[in-house]
Design a protein around this motif. Structure first.
Motif, PDB file in Angstrom:
ATOM      1  N   ARG A  44      38.232 -22.843  75.903  1.00 27.50           N
ATOM      2  CA  ARG A  44      37.362 -22.908  77.079  1.00 27.50           C
ATOM      3  C   ARG A  44      37.415 -24.281  77.730  1.00 27.50           C
ATOM      4  NH1 ARG A  44      32.003 -21.402  75.281  1.00 27.50           N
ATOM      5  NH2 ARG A  44      31.955 -23.524  74.551  1.00 27.50           N
ATOM      6  N   ASN A  45      37.350 -25.350  76.936  1.00 22.88           N
ATOM      7  CA  ASN A  45      37.393 -26.700  77.490  1.00 22.88           C
ATOM      8  C   ASN A  45      38.715 -26.957  78.215  1.00 22.88           C
ATOM      9  OD1 ASN A  45      34.922 -26.947  76.277  1.00 22.88           O
ATOM     10  ND2 ASN A  45      35.497 -28.652  74.951  1.00 22.88           N
ATOM     11  N   ALA A  46      39.820 -26.514  77.616  1.00 22.81           N
ATOM     12  CA  ALA A  46      41.124 -26.700  78.264  1.00 22.81           C
ATOM     13  C   ALA A  46      41.180 -25.959  79.594  1.00 22.81           C
ATOM     14  CB  ALA A  46      42.239 -26.237  77.333  1.00 22.81           C
ATOM     15  N   SER A  47      40.653 -24.745  79.619  1.00 25.06           N
ATOM     16  CA  SER A  47      40.699 -23.968  80.866  1.00 25.06           C
ATOM     17  C   SER A  47      39.840 -24.595  81.960  1.00 25.06           C
ATOM     18  CB  SER A  47      40.295 -22.512  80.629  1.00 25.06           C
ATOM     19  OG  SER A  47      38.910 -22.405  80.384  1.00 25.06           O
ATOM     20  N   LEU A  48      38.755 -25.269  81.577  1.00 25.94           N
ATOM     21  CA  LEU A  48      37.870 -25.919  82.547  1.00 25.94           C
ATOM     22  C   LEU A  48      38.245 -27.387  82.800  1.00 25.94           C
ATOM     23  CD1 LEU A  48      34.411 -24.561  81.295  1.00 25.94           C
ATOM     24  CD2 LEU A  48      35.613 -23.913  83.399  1.00 25.94           C
ATOM     25  N   PHE A  96      37.154 -39.543  76.782  1.00 26.23           N
ATOM     26  CA  PHE A  96      37.834 -38.664  75.832  1.00 26.23           C
ATOM     27  C   PHE A  96      39.006 -37.944  76.494  1.00 26.23           C
ATOM     28  CE2 PHE A  96      33.516 -39.218  74.438  1.00 26.23           C
ATOM     29  CZ  PHE A  96      33.640 -39.422  73.076  1.00 26.23           C
ATOM     30  N   ALA A  97      39.746 -38.626  77.329  1.00 29.09           N
ATOM     31  CA  ALA A  97      40.778 -37.995  78.148  1.00 29.09           C
ATOM     32  C   ALA A  97      41.813 -37.221  77.342  1.00 29.09           C
ATOM     33  CB  ALA A  97      41.469 -39.045  79.017  1.00 29.09           C
ATOM     34  N   ARG A  98      42.073 -37.616  76.114  1.00 31.25           N
ATOM     35  CA  ARG A  98      43.110 -36.920  75.337  1.00 31.25           C
ATOM     36  C   ARG A  98      42.556 -35.861  74.385  1.00 31.25           C
ATOM     37  NH1 ARG A  98      44.368 -39.942  70.331  1.00 31.25           N
ATOM     38  NH2 ARG A  98      42.749 -41.505  70.148  1.00 31.25           N
ATOM     39  N   TRP A  99      41.261 -35.577  74.462  1.00 28.61           N
ATOM     40  CA  TRP A  99      40.630 -34.628  73.550  1.00 28.61           C
ATOM     41  C   TRP A  99      39.979 -33.474  74.306  1.00 28.61           C
ATOM     42  CZ3 TRP A  99      41.249 -35.221  68.437  1.00 28.61           C
ATOM     43  CH2 TRP A  99      41.547 -36.490  67.953  1.00 28.61           C
ATOM     44  N   THR A 100      40.515 -32.243  74.176  1.00 29.81           N
ATOM     45  CA  THR A 100      39.767 -31.103  74.705  1.00 29.81           C
ATOM     46  C   THR A 100      38.539 -30.884  73.834  1.00 29.81           C
ATOM     47  OG1 THR A 100      41.110 -29.518  73.464  1.00 29.81           O
ATOM     48  CG2 THR A 100      41.699 -29.907  75.773  1.00 29.81           C
ATOM     49  N   LEU A 101      38.652 -31.264  72.555  1.00 26.34           N
ATOM     50  CA  LEU A 101      37.496 -31.224  71.661  1.00 26.34           C
ATOM     51  C   LEU A 101      37.832 -31.970  70.376  1.00 26.34           C
ATOM     52  CD1 LEU A 101      34.607 -30.071  71.178  1.00 26.34           C
ATOM     53  CD2 LEU A 101      35.738 -28.305  69.831  1.00 26.34           C
ATOM     54  N   ALA A 102      37.386 -33.202  70.268  1.00 29.26           N
ATOM     55  CA  ALA A 102      37.459 -33.909  68.991  1.00 29.26           C
ATOM     56  C   ALA A 102      36.312 -33.347  68.159  1.00 29.26           C
ATOM     57  CB  ALA A 102      37.298 -35.410  69.216  1.00 29.26           C
ATOM     58  N   TYR A 103      36.565 -33.025  66.890  1.00 31.32           N
ATOM     59  CA  TYR A 103      35.540 -32.355  66.075  1.00 31.32           C
ATOM     60  C   TYR A 103      35.389 -33.036  64.721  1.00 31.32           C
ATOM     61  CZ  TYR A 103      33.416 -29.101  62.865  1.00 31.32           C
ATOM     62  OH  TYR A 103      32.608 -28.564  61.895  1.00 31.32           O
ATOM     63  N   ALA A 104      34.141 -33.188  64.276  1.00 32.09           N
ATOM     64  CA  ALA A 104      33.839 -33.669  62.922  1.00 32.09           C
ATOM     65  C   ALA A 104      32.765 -32.789  62.309  1.00 32.09           C
ATOM     66  CB  ALA A 104      33.355 -35.120  62.949  1.00 32.09           C
ATOM     67  N   GLY A 105      32.972 -32.425  61.049  1.00 34.18           N
ATOM     68  CA  GLY A 105      32.041 -31.571  60.337  1.00 34.18           C
ATOM     69  C   GLY A 105      30.893 -32.340  59.711  1.00 34.18           C
ATOM     70  N   PRO A 106      30.116 -31.669  58.865  1.00 36.10           N
ATOM     71  CA  PRO A 106      28.867 -32.218  58.333  1.00 36.10           C
ATOM     72  C   PRO A 106      29.030 -33.553  57.613  1.00 36.10           C
ATOM     73  CG  PRO A 106      29.108 -29.905  57.734  1.00 36.10           C
ATOM     74  CD  PRO A 106      30.401 -30.329  58.372  1.00 36.10           C
ATOM     75  N   ALA A 107      28.089 -34.457  57.871  1.00 36.27           N
ATOM     76  CA  ALA A 107      28.000 -35.737  57.181  1.00 36.27           C
ATOM     77  C   ALA A 107      26.546 -36.199  57.250  1.00 36.27           C
ATOM     78  CB  ALA A 107      28.920 -36.767  57.828  1.00 36.27           C
ATOM     79  N   VAL A 108      26.032 -36.754  56.175  1.00 34.11           N
ATOM     80  CA  VAL A 108      24.636 -37.191  56.115  1.00 34.11           C
ATOM     81  C   VAL A 108      24.363 -38.280  57.145  1.00 34.11           C
ATOM     82  CG1 VAL A 108      22.889 -38.289  54.647  1.00 34.11           C
ATOM     83  CG2 VAL A 108      24.365 -36.512  53.712  1.00 34.11           C
ATOM     84  N   PHE A 109      25.263 -39.264  57.260  1.00 33.95           N
ATOM     85  CA  PHE A 109      25.080 -40.347  58.226  1.00 33.95           C
ATOM     86  C   PHE A 109      24.992 -39.789  59.643  1.00 33.95           C
ATOM     87  CE2 PHE A 109      27.188 -43.131  61.320  1.00 33.95           C
ATOM     88  CZ  PHE A 109      26.253 -44.152  61.375  1.00 33.95           C
ATOM     89  N   GLN A 166      27.141 -32.958  71.118  1.00 30.93           N
ATOM     90  CA  GLN A 166      28.399 -32.898  71.858  1.00 30.93           C
ATOM     91  C   GLN A 166      28.343 -33.779  73.094  1.00 30.93           C
ATOM     92  OE1 GLN A 166      29.835 -28.951  72.821  1.00 30.93           O
ATOM     93  NE2 GLN A 166      31.914 -29.720  72.978  1.00 30.93           N
ATOM     94  N   TYR A 167      29.446 -34.487  73.313  1.00 28.91           N
ATOM     95  CA  TYR A 167      29.668 -35.286  74.519  1.00 28.91           C
ATOM     96  C   TYR A 167      30.709 -34.522  75.318  1.00 28.91           C
ATOM     97  CZ  TYR A 167      30.851 -39.358  77.418  1.00 28.91           C
ATOM     98  OH  TYR A 167      31.055 -40.223  78.466  1.00 28.91           O
ATOM     99  N   LEU A 168      30.412 -34.217  76.568  1.00 28.13           N
ATOM    100  CA  LEU A 168      31.322 -33.474  77.443  1.00 28.13           C
ATOM    101  C   LEU A 168      31.554 -34.268  78.716  1.00 28.13           C
ATOM    102  CD1 LEU A 168      29.585 -29.998  77.133  1.00 28.13           C
ATOM    103  CD2 LEU A 168      31.773 -30.649  76.104  1.00 28.13           C
ATOM    104  N   GLU A 169      32.772 -34.178  79.255  1.00 27.22           N
ATOM    105  CA  GLU A 169      33.069 -34.842  80.521  1.00 27.22           C
ATOM    106  C   GLU A 169      34.046 -33.998  81.321  1.00 27.22           C
ATOM    107  OE1 GLU A 169      34.478 -38.634  79.192  1.00 27.22           O
ATOM    108  OE2 GLU A 169      36.280 -37.786  78.306  1.00 27.22           O
ATOM    109  N   GLY A 170      33.873 -34.037  82.629  1.00 23.29           N
ATOM    110  CA  GLY A 170      34.708 -33.267  83.545  1.00 23.29           C
ATOM    111  C   GLY A 170      34.052 -33.258  84.911  1.00 23.29           C
ATOM    112  N   THR A 171      34.441 -32.297  85.743  1.00 19.38           N
ATOM    113  CA  THR A 171      33.796 -32.194  87.044  1.00 19.38           C
ATOM    114  C   THR A 171      32.377 -31.672  86.849  1.00 19.38           C
ATOM    115  OG1 THR A 171      34.458 -29.902  87.457  1.00 19.38           O
ATOM    116  CG2 THR A 171      36.016 -31.637  88.151  1.00 19.38           C
TER     117      THR A 171
END
Length: 132
Positions: free
Chosen positions: A29-33, A86-99, A48-53
């Protein structure tokens, strides 16, 4: 000029397969938009941090608001900037962490109290994560 926003939501993912599906759906979805950004999952919340038009972000947030995997969505901050973080990331993702869970909860608590301080910490964390 690019628009951006940061939100936090309660995550309603019952199984690892639900999370895997959400991340895969988001990439497409992010790539298509032509939206870029980063997603953190704490085990109980998404940040989530999102950027675009502006139009693309509005479409994407409408989709997120009706997605049954999200509840109690709070936009912590939004604005515009000259270039994407985040120009090179359609979605950088990180899973669960206490911090990460502590940073996300502090940002949400501050936003609900009307203070932007912890949301800045969360945005910095998202940027550092994507640069790693």
């Amino acid at each position: 000029m690019e628009s951006w926003l940061v939100y936090v939501s309660d995550a309603l993912v019952a199984q690892e397969a639900d999370l895997t599906s959400l991340v895969a759906d988001s990439h497409v979805r992010n790539a298509s938009l032509r939206v870029t950004g980063a997603l953190l999952f704490t085990g109980s919340k998404f940040a989530q941090y999102l950027e675009g038009t502006a139009d693309a972000l509005q479409l994407l947030m409408t989709s997120i608001r009706i997605d049954p995997r999200h509840q109690n969505i709070v936009v912590l901050a939004e604005g515009q900037r000259e270039e994407r973080q985040f120009a090179r990331w359609t979605l950088a993702y990180a899973g669960p962490a206490v911090f990460v869970a502590r940073v996300v909860q502090a940002a949400l608590d501050d936003a609900q109290a009307g203070s932007p301080m912890k949301s800045r910490t969360l945005i910095r964390l998202l940027r550092e994560f994507a640069e790693a």
